[in-house]
Design an enzyme around this catalytic site. Structure first.
Site, PDB file in Angstrom:
ATOM      1  N   CYS A  85       0.649  -0.697   0.066  1.00  0.00           N
ATOM      2  CA  CYS A  85      -0.178   0.070  -0.459  1.00  0.00           C
ATOM      3  C   CYS A  85       1.264   1.481  -0.405  1.00  0.00           C
ATOM      4  O   CYS A  85       1.533   1.632   1.150  1.00  0.00           O
ATOM      5  CB  CYS A  85      -0.982  -0.106   1.229  1.00  0.00           C
ATOM      6  SG  CYS A  85      -2.427  -0.870   1.054  1.00  0.00           S
ATOM      7  N   CYS A 143       3.308   1.120 -45.407  1.00  0.00           N
ATOM      8  CA  CYS A 143       2.383   0.589 -44.266  1.00  0.00           C
ATOM      9  C   CYS A 143       3.802   0.128 -43.695  1.00  0.00           C
ATOM     10  O   CYS A 143       4.633  -1.147 -43.830  1.00  0.00           O
ATOM     11  CB  CYS A 143       1.089   0.233 -44.073  1.00  0.00           C
ATOM     12  SG  CYS A 143       0.835  -0.680 -42.933  1.00  0.00           S
ATOM     13  N   CYS A 161       2.013  -0.959 -38.029  1.00  0.00           N
ATOM     14  CA  CYS A 161       2.242   0.584 -36.592  1.00  0.00           C
ATOM     15  C   CYS A 161       0.876  -0.535 -35.456  1.00  0.00           C
ATOM     16  O   CYS A 161       0.938  -0.557 -34.613  1.00  0.00           O
ATOM     17  CB  CYS A 161       2.568   1.290 -36.575  1.00  0.00           C
ATOM     18  SG  CYS A 161       1.003   2.404 -37.117  1.00  0.00           S
TER      19      CYS A 161
END
Lengths: 447, 432
Positions: free
Chosen positions: B139, B379, B382
């Protein structure tokens, strides 16, 4: 009052007052803040969005929806109103199902478009409820422009001109400004006094004087306007109504649907409005639907729309047709009126079935009759009182480019001008674009 | 239906879905409801030392991040460990475990970092019937300022030391819960292992401020005009958690150390991903806090169906993706794909075009009719268009076969080759 839908003849108060009041409230209730957020979240923020292309006023719809989604509906309203100053009314009356919402990619994706119309209303209502007018006038130009007709085209033109710094005087034949927004829209599409409220809000820009009960050709002439003003915009709409050209048309209770719609809009107490037990409306457009649905809402037992061609050719959209049939209106297609029967008042209308053939529409010879205490004609409006010397085409004022008429210094737009779809939103676009053109012309002339 | 029975570090539970130590497991009432709903086990909300219970704020404890339609994506909290007396918690744990002997009952602990404190708390929980302990070294708010929670989890030496104490004074299986608020999760995991931990659980919450109140200029949740950082959890942290789980699962030193996966598990699919990434079971909190305990029913049915369809047992799923979780340098640079748009599925929103044209490689063409097509010669695969497309499977990445020529580079698609042997890699050349 003890009248009911079954009471013979033409009588008022067929329905209890509370039912009547309910019938004429918002057909589509406004979205609340939560509903608007949920609806706005559905927008994909498309690239070069098809909804913008489909909007006659090219409102940047994805941007205004994103502004709603991010908690700034006032900014959304500004986005809308910068393109369409009557965006509040258009949000209510646009046939979005054939414009932006038909183009919405979510219509393609799942048959449920983003609720653009209702979101637009949410944004514009939010801003207008604050009484805020988001535009200011440019420095005064000293130019004066006359705008004939204070309907959507005229108001859009006047506002844009005032914003550019010109002084505008509007002339309208009716007692109130607003044109068809005030007199031609079904009550349940724009409840309350929205049309007048919107006019008042629009006029907050300043620099616009409205002169009502001033008809062109009766109270003021075009020559006077040309002499007194630097430019004139004609947006007087279509005051005439087409005739049935069927014997008996002159019988009592045969009326123009537009007059009924106007009367209904102006009536504060709908229980005072007489309506027939059997009502027949002839036509296939939104005027026919509005007259028919409202007759039903007033308590008529049987309301029938009769259209002479195929249902697919009705100019009322599928959505409007469904609205009519779900209200209990019957739609009969492929039937043309041949006679109006009765003794003094209309009692029956006789129709002949029609068929499309190579030579156009022909009656088949088979006829039928419908009982009718009232007959409404909704078969189109026509331009009346067009000023001499201006070229017309197809019965309307011929315009080229941004509303230029055949006469220099005179522009026209809205229903009275050629082209366009006779929609409120088209009229707004034409008025706005004419104003830009007038502004350019006046500024060019000044230098 | 696949058998979902779980035997995580010898603790049997009817399914691998445990509720994490958090508000849902703070007391008997909630835990009974959770077991009735079908949860396989719970990690009881963290207990502290004997003495006056800790105190929570009395203003808001949670902040949140939402997606479309106000779907909760991330939750941040500033709640501390249990604020109820230790004896009350222990009595409740005892009663619940007795009534639900088939469910896993783990007790989360957080006491000061000294041997006596740990010895004392372990003694007190000994006869509760609990199946194990989880050491809360995670925590990041409130307790950390007092030298506990993530303050321990950020120092491997402390992790090792405390874990060793616990193993010395208790026979119970010991899970060490790790904080993600570290530069690398490996040193803390290694320390836990050295200390003798039976397992690690991760991630605890991420230090966070979810939003700022723009009227009062305070971080949120706002307590009387002020805000402090909280711990972030929910779907938004799942990618962080998956990476950390995978890092521990694949590392030479920590491989084989059982892992209880935590962090944004919301559906059966999330759980399956954690299991594939090396977790032996999963712990859930935010999803239950958002939708209630009933969601476990979907998790059970979904995981069962998946295992049936894959003809796999639960154990066979665990760690199945770990061998494929590699370093970047081991990726095949000769694996060439091109985006492909299914024109029948496309709804012409143009988001792929905007993303590619404005922010990527100008590899999508838009026709006047709004037909979008991929320019294979531009292209780079990605995947951004795939990620922004609102229609599932409309855009896919299609692998180019070996021997084909990539129209972008003009190079023929060859055999596997990675960065370590690439001519542009100065290290590769130096090694030769």
């Amino acid at each position: 009052m003890s009248n009911s839908p079954l009471t013979p003849g033409v009588v008022p108060g067929r329905l209890p007052a509370d039912v009547l009041a309910g019938n004429f409230t918002d057909h589509e209730p406004p979205l609340d803040g939560h509903e608007a957020r949920v609806a706005a979240d559905r927008c994909y923020f498309c690239h070069d969005a098809p909804c913008i292309t489909a909007c006659p006023t090219s409102i940047d719809i994805p941007l205004f929806i994103r502004q709603i989604a991010t908690g700034t509906p006032d900014a959304a309203a500004r986005t809308i109103l910068s393109q369409n100053i009557l965006g509040g009314m258009c949000a209510r009356v646009c046939p979005t199902e054939t414009l932006c919402e038909e183009a919405c990619v979510r219509e393609a994706a799942e048959g449920k478009p983003v609720e653009i119309g209702r979101l637009q209303r949410f944004a514009t209502d939010t801003l207008m409820a604050k009484g805020v007018h988001p535009f200011a006038r440019a420095a005064a130009t000293g130019k004066r422009v006359a705008v004939v007709g204070a309907g959507p085209a005229g108001l859009a033109c006047a506002h844009r001109l005032a914003m550019k710094g010109h002084d505008v005087v509007m002339f309208d034949a009716r007692p109130k400004a607003g044109g068809l927004n005030e007199y031609g829209i079904a009550q349940y599409k724009a409840v309350g006094d929205f049309a007048q409220d919107e006019v008042d809000w629009l006029l907050q820009i300043g620099g616009i004087t409205v002169k009502t009960r001033m008809a062109l050709g009766r109270d003021v002439s075009l020559a006077q306007l040309q002499a007194e003003y630097d430019a004139v915009f004609l947006g007087m709409g279509l005051a005439g109504v087409n005739a049935l050209r069927a014997p008996g048309e002159e019988r009592v209770n045969v009326r123009n649907a537009v007059d009924f719609i106007a009367e209904l809009r102006q009536a504060k107490d709908k229980s005072m409005l007489p309506v027939g037990r059997d009502v027949v409306v002839i036509g296939g457009g939104m005027t026919a639907v509005d007259a028919a649905v409202q007759s039903k809402l007033l308590g008529a037992e049987n309301v029938t729309i009769v259209y002479r061609r195929d249902q697919a050719k009705m100019s009322a959209s599928g959505y409007e047709q469904e609205h009519a049939t779900s209200a209990g209106v019957r739609i009969i297609c492929n039937a043309a009126p041949v006679a109006v029967h009765g003794n003094g008042a209309v009692a029956e209308v006789e129709f002949a079935y029609t068929a499309e053939g190579p030579d156009g529409l022909k009656t088949t010879g088979e006829t039928f009759r419908l009982k009718a205490d009232q007959l409404y004609k909704a078969i189109g409006q026509t331009l009346t009182g067009a000023p001499e010397g201006i070229a017309l085409t197809g019965g309307k004022i011929a315009v080229t480019g941004a509303g230029r008429t055949s006469v220099a210094g005179i522009w026209a737009g809205g229903d009275c001008a050629s082209g366009g779809d006779d929609l409120t939103v088209t009229a707004v676009a034409e008025g706005r674009d004419a104003a830009e053109d007038i502004h350019a012309a006046l500024m060019a002339a000044r230098t | 239906m696949a058998d979902l029975t779980s035997h995580f570090i010898g603790i049997k539970s009817p399914n691998p879905f445990w509720l994490a130590s958090a508000p849902p497991t703070d007391k008997e009432y909630n835990v009974r409801r959770a077991f009735e709903a079908g949860w396989g086990g719970v990690v009881w909300k963290t207990l502290g030392s004997e003495g006056p219970p800790i105190v929570n704020v009395n203003g808001p404890r949670y902040g949140a991040i939402w997606g479309a339609d106000r779907r909760l994506l991330g939750l941040n909290n500033i709640e501390l460990i249990t604020d109820r007396p230790l004896e009350v918690n222990l009595a409740e744990i005892r009663r619940v475990k007795k009534d639900y002997p088939d469910r896993a009952m783990i007790i989360s602990l957080m006491v000061p970092c000294d041997e006596e404190s740990w010895k004392d708390i372990l003694y007190r929980i000994e006869d509760t019937g609990a199946d194990g302990v989880e050491l809360n070294f995670g925590c990041p708010h409130g307790m950390a300022e007092r030298g506990m929670g993530s303050a321990v989890g950020q120092v491997p030496e402390y992790i090792e030391m405390v874990t060793a104490w616990v193993k010395h004074y208790s026979k119970m299986p010991c899970i060490v819960k790790l904080t993600p608020n570290v530069t690398s999760i490996l040193p803390p995991a290694m320390a836990a292992k050295r200390g003798g931990a039976d397992a690690v659980s991760l991630i605890n919450t991420v230090k966070s401020v979810t939003n700022v109140d723009l009227d009062n200029f305070s971080p949120f949740p706002m307590i009387d005009g002020k805000g402090s950082h909280g711990g972030y959890c929910g779907p938004a942290v799942k990618p962080i958690a998956l990476n950390m789980v995978g890092e521990i699962a694949r590392h030479d030193v920590t491989r084989g150390l059982p892992i209880s996966g935590i962090g944004g598990v919301t559906t059966w699919r999330d759980a399956a991903e954690f299991l594939a990434m090396g977790a032996g079971n999963v712990q859930v909190c935010t999803a239950a806090m958002t939708y209630g305990f009933k969601i476990v029913q979907e998790m059970i049915s979904g995981l069962s169906q998946y295992l049936d369809e894959k003809h796999m047992t639960l154990d066979q799923l665990v760690g199945r993706a770990v061998p494929n979780f590699v370093e970047w340098q081991d990726l095949n640079l000769n694996y060439v794909t091109k985006a492909h748009i299914d024109q029948d599925a496309c709804i012409s929103c143009g988001r792929c075009y905007a993303a590619c044209e404005d922010t990527s490689h100008q590899a999508i063409d838009m026709s006047p009719e709004r037909v979008f097509t991929v320019k294979a010669d531009e292209c780079v695969a990605c995947n951004l268009c795939v990620n922004v497309c609102p229609v599932d499977n409309c855009i896919t990445m299609v692998e180019m076969p070996k021997g084909a020529t990539d129209p972008r580079t003009g190079k023929v698609v060859g055999d596997y080759a990675n960065w370590t042997t690439h001519p542009n890699n100065p290290s590769a050349q130096a090694a030769e």
